[in-house]
Design a protein around this motif. Structure first.
Motif, mmCIF file in Angstrom:
data_model
loop_
_atom_site.group_PDB
_atom_site.id
_atom_site.type_symbol
_atom_site.label_atom_id
_atom_site.label_comp_id
_atom_site.label_asym_id
_atom_site.label_seq_id
_atom_site.Cartn_x
_atom_site.Cartn_y
_atom_site.Cartn_z
ATOM 1 N N ALA A 236 41.347 48.324 41.403
ATOM 2 C CA ALA A 236 39.902 48.101 41.236
ATOM 3 C C ALA A 236 39.589 46.604 41.168
ATOM 4 O O ALA A 236 38.641 46.124 41.808
ATOM 5 C CB ALA A 236 39.418 48.804 39.974
ATOM 6 N N ALA A 237 40.401 45.850 40.401
ATOM 7 C CA ALA A 237 40.158 44.408 40.268
ATOM 8 C C ALA A 237 40.396 43.680 41.590
ATOM 9 O O ALA A 237 39.669 42.746 41.940
ATOM 10 C CB ALA A 237 41.057 43.834 39.182
ATOM 11 N N THR A 238 41.413 44.120 42.335
ATOM 12 C CA THR A 238 41.700 43.471 43.623
ATOM 13 C C THR A 238 40.576 43.719 44.633
ATOM 14 O O THR A 238 40.217 42.833 45.410
ATOM 15 C CB THR A 238 43.037 43.984 44.190
ATOM 16 O OG1 THR A 238 44.071 43.739 43.233
ATOM 17 C CG2 THR A 238 43.384 43.281 45.486
ATOM 18 N N GLY A 240 37.472 44.129 43.804
ATOM 19 C CA GLY A 240 36.412 43.218 43.364
ATOM 20 C C GLY A 240 36.677 41.788 43.808
ATOM 21 O O GLY A 240 35.760 41.081 44.250
ATOM 22 N N ALA A 241 37.950 41.362 43.717
ATOM 23 C CA ALA A 241 38.300 39.999 44.160
ATOM 24 C C ALA A 241 38.084 39.850 45.664
ATOM 25 O O ALA A 241 37.586 38.818 46.131
ATOM 26 C CB ALA A 241 39.756 39.704 43.799
ATOM 27 N N GLY A 242 38.448 40.901 46.418
ATOM 28 C CA GLY A 242 38.239 40.857 47.861
ATOM 29 C C GLY A 242 36.764 40.748 48.214
ATOM 30 O O GLY A 242 36.378 40.008 49.131
ATOM 31 N N MET A 243 35.935 41.486 47.464
ATOM 32 C CA MET A 243 34.492 41.400 47.705
ATOM 33 C C MET A 243 33.967 40.002 47.359
ATOM 34 O O MET A 243 33.077 39.472 48.039
ATOM 35 C CB MET A 243 33.773 42.459 46.866
ATOM 36 C CG MET A 243 34.038 43.877 47.337
ATOM 37 S SD MET A 243 33.341 45.127 46.223
ATOM 38 C CE MET A 243 31.594 44.746 46.313
ATOM 39 N N ALA A 244 34.513 39.406 46.287
ATOM 40 C CA ALA A 244 34.092 38.048 45.911
ATOM 41 C C ALA A 244 34.456 37.045 47.003
ATOM 42 O O ALA A 244 33.652 36.183 47.376
ATOM 43 C CB ALA A 244 34.735 37.644 44.585
ATOM 44 N N ALA A 279 41.144 31.813 47.895
ATOM 45 C CA ALA A 279 41.232 33.280 47.849
ATOM 46 C C ALA A 279 42.467 33.779 47.094
ATOM 47 O O ALA A 279 42.349 34.689 46.254
ATOM 48 C CB ALA A 279 41.203 33.842 49.280
ATOM 49 N N PRO A 280 43.664 33.213 47.339
ATOM 50 C CA PRO A 280 44.833 33.709 46.589
ATOM 51 C C PRO A 280 44.677 33.540 45.072
ATOM 52 O O PRO A 280 45.142 34.395 44.303
ATOM 53 C CB PRO A 280 45.979 32.829 47.117
ATOM 54 C CG PRO A 280 45.519 32.373 48.455
ATOM 55 C CD PRO A 280 44.048 32.198 48.339
ATOM 56 N N PHE A 281 44.025 32.458 44.647
ATOM 57 C CA PHE A 281 43.841 32.248 43.208
ATOM 58 C C PHE A 281 42.905 33.308 42.624
ATOM 59 O O PHE A 281 43.133 33.802 41.515
ATOM 60 C CB PHE A 281 43.266 30.848 42.956
ATOM 61 C CG PHE A 281 44.180 29.746 43.368
ATOM 62 C CD1 PHE A 281 45.253 29.382 42.562
ATOM 63 C CD2 PHE A 281 43.987 29.069 44.548
ATOM 64 C CE1 PHE A 281 46.117 28.361 42.945
ATOM 65 C CE2 PHE A 281 44.839 28.055 44.943
ATOM 66 C CZ PHE A 281 45.910 27.702 44.141
ATOM 67 N N LEU A 282 41.853 33.659 43.354
ATOM 68 C CA LEU A 282 40.918 34.669 42.855
ATOM 69 C C LEU A 282 41.602 36.031 42.760
ATOM 70 O O LEU A 282 41.420 36.760 41.770
ATOM 71 C CB LEU A 282 39.696 34.750 43.781
ATOM 72 C CG LEU A 282 38.842 33.484 43.872
ATOM 73 C CD1 LEU A 282 37.650 33.698 44.793
ATOM 74 C CD2 LEU A 282 38.353 33.048 42.493
ATOM 75 N N VAL A 283 42.382 36.375 43.764
ATOM 76 C CA VAL A 283 43.110 37.651 43.724
ATOM 77 C C VAL A 283 44.117 37.646 42.579
ATOM 78 O O VAL A 283 44.261 38.644 41.854
ATOM 79 C CB VAL A 283 43.811 37.903 45.079
ATOM 80 C CG1 VAL A 283 44.683 39.150 45.002
ATOM 81 C CG2 VAL A 283 42.784 38.054 46.196
ATOM 82 N N ALA A 284 44.801 36.512 42.394
ATOM 83 C CA ALA A 284 45.786 36.421 41.307
ATOM 84 C C ALA A 284 45.111 36.562 39.946
ATOM 85 O O ALA A 284 45.632 37.248 39.053
ATOM 86 C CB ALA A 284 46.523 35.076 41.395
#
Length: 304
Positions: A236-238, A240-244, A279-284
């Motif tokens: 779910a969080a990933t 959300g990160a992808g949408m961000a 992007a990798p930082f937001l997903v992390a």
């Protein structure tokens, strides 16, 4: 077999708590959008500083004929005073800090003034004798402005030493405060995301308490029992990160590059490459928050 079982448990958990899962996705999306915006804003500020600070100069304005400052008490700067200032700029003491020096005469200053402000009615009353001659100094390191200012300020024949960086400082101050605002909002939203993830995992664990009890009785390990719950939060969080990341990419692509880039052309803007770099930082961040929330919750609610 085990992988298939874990995947089926993840799908079951997501369906049972669909509304909460959607809430986690949306809150994570909003919070990481603020985090990403703050990171991109800082990249834009750094880019503008590198670009603009590299172009700005230190202007050493020499005394005009009617200045009332003590350093101009003798009237307009004399040839001897100007030569002394020139020698100081070329001295070994200042040489390491200075890249180039250009002298602008009163006539050149007047021509530049008329070119920029000739459409103003009052500009017609200004003559070349009203202008300052000046030295335009490009520094090797723009941060070392104060060294030049300390040596030249107060010298006879110098009316003012002006650092053009001051023109941009207020703009950067506003942008830095906007960054702090984004960070503050992002912190609040991330806290909301953590609480929502915790609640979602807790509800999911409580709804499957009987199944987890049976799994413990047959000897399943803690990791095997808790992994589906942890993956639910992470998925779910990933999302959300992808949408961000997608929202930021669209914002930079159409708002910054296409709109601002064609409307205000003197600024070198960030581009979609900058979005991909964060992007990798937001997903992390999303995965770490979901994992921590899950571990803390499951340590309490999967005990039988």
């Amino acid at each position: 077999m085990r992988l298939q079982f874990i995947l089926s448990e993840i799908g079951l958990g997501l369906r049972r708590n669909l509304s909460m899962t959607i809430s986690v996705i949306l809150v994570t999306f909003v919070s990481l959008t603020f985090v990403g915006s703050a990171m991109l804003l800082q990249q834009q500020i750094s880019q503008m500083k590198d670009d603009w600070y590299g172009k700005v100069e230190v202007s050493v304005f020499l005394c005009p004929r009617d200045s009332e400052l003590p350093t101009c008490a003798g009237g307009e700067v004399t040839d001897d005073q100007r030569a002394a200032i020139q020698d100081e700029l070329e001295s070994p003491e200042l040489a390491p800090y200075i890249q180039t020096v250009y002298f602008e005469s009163k006539q050149e200053a007047f021509d530049s003034f008329q070119e920029k402000l000739s459409d103003q009615p009052w500009a017609q009353a200004v003559t070349a004798d009203d202008m300052n001659s000046s030295y335009r100094v490009k520094l090797a390191d723009p941060e070392k402005y104060q060294v030049v200012a300390d040596i030249l300020s107060g010298r006879q024949g110098v009316e003012e030493v002006l650092d053009q960086r001051r023109i941009f400082d207020k703009l950067f101050l506003v942008l830095n405060r906007a960054t702090l605002l984004s960070v503050g909002l992002a912190t609040v939203m991330l806290l909301a995301a953590v609480l929502l993830i915790t609640t979602t995992i807790r509800l999911s664990a409580m709804s499957r308490r009987r199944e987890t009890g049976i799994m413990r009785l047959v000897g399943a390990s803690n990791l095997f029992i808790q992994l589906p719950f942890m993956l639910e939060g992470a998925i779910a969080a990933t999302i959300g990160a992808g949408m961000a990341v997608g929202g930021l990419w669209l914002g930079v692509r159409y708002l910054v590059t296409e709109w601002l880039g064609t409307s205000v052309t003197f600024v070198d803007y960030i581009d979609t490459g900058n979005v991909l770099s964060i992007a990798p930082f937001l997903v992390a961040i999303a995965i770490v928050l979901a994992t921590i929330s899950s571990v803390v919750t499951l340590s309490r609610y999967t005990k039988v």
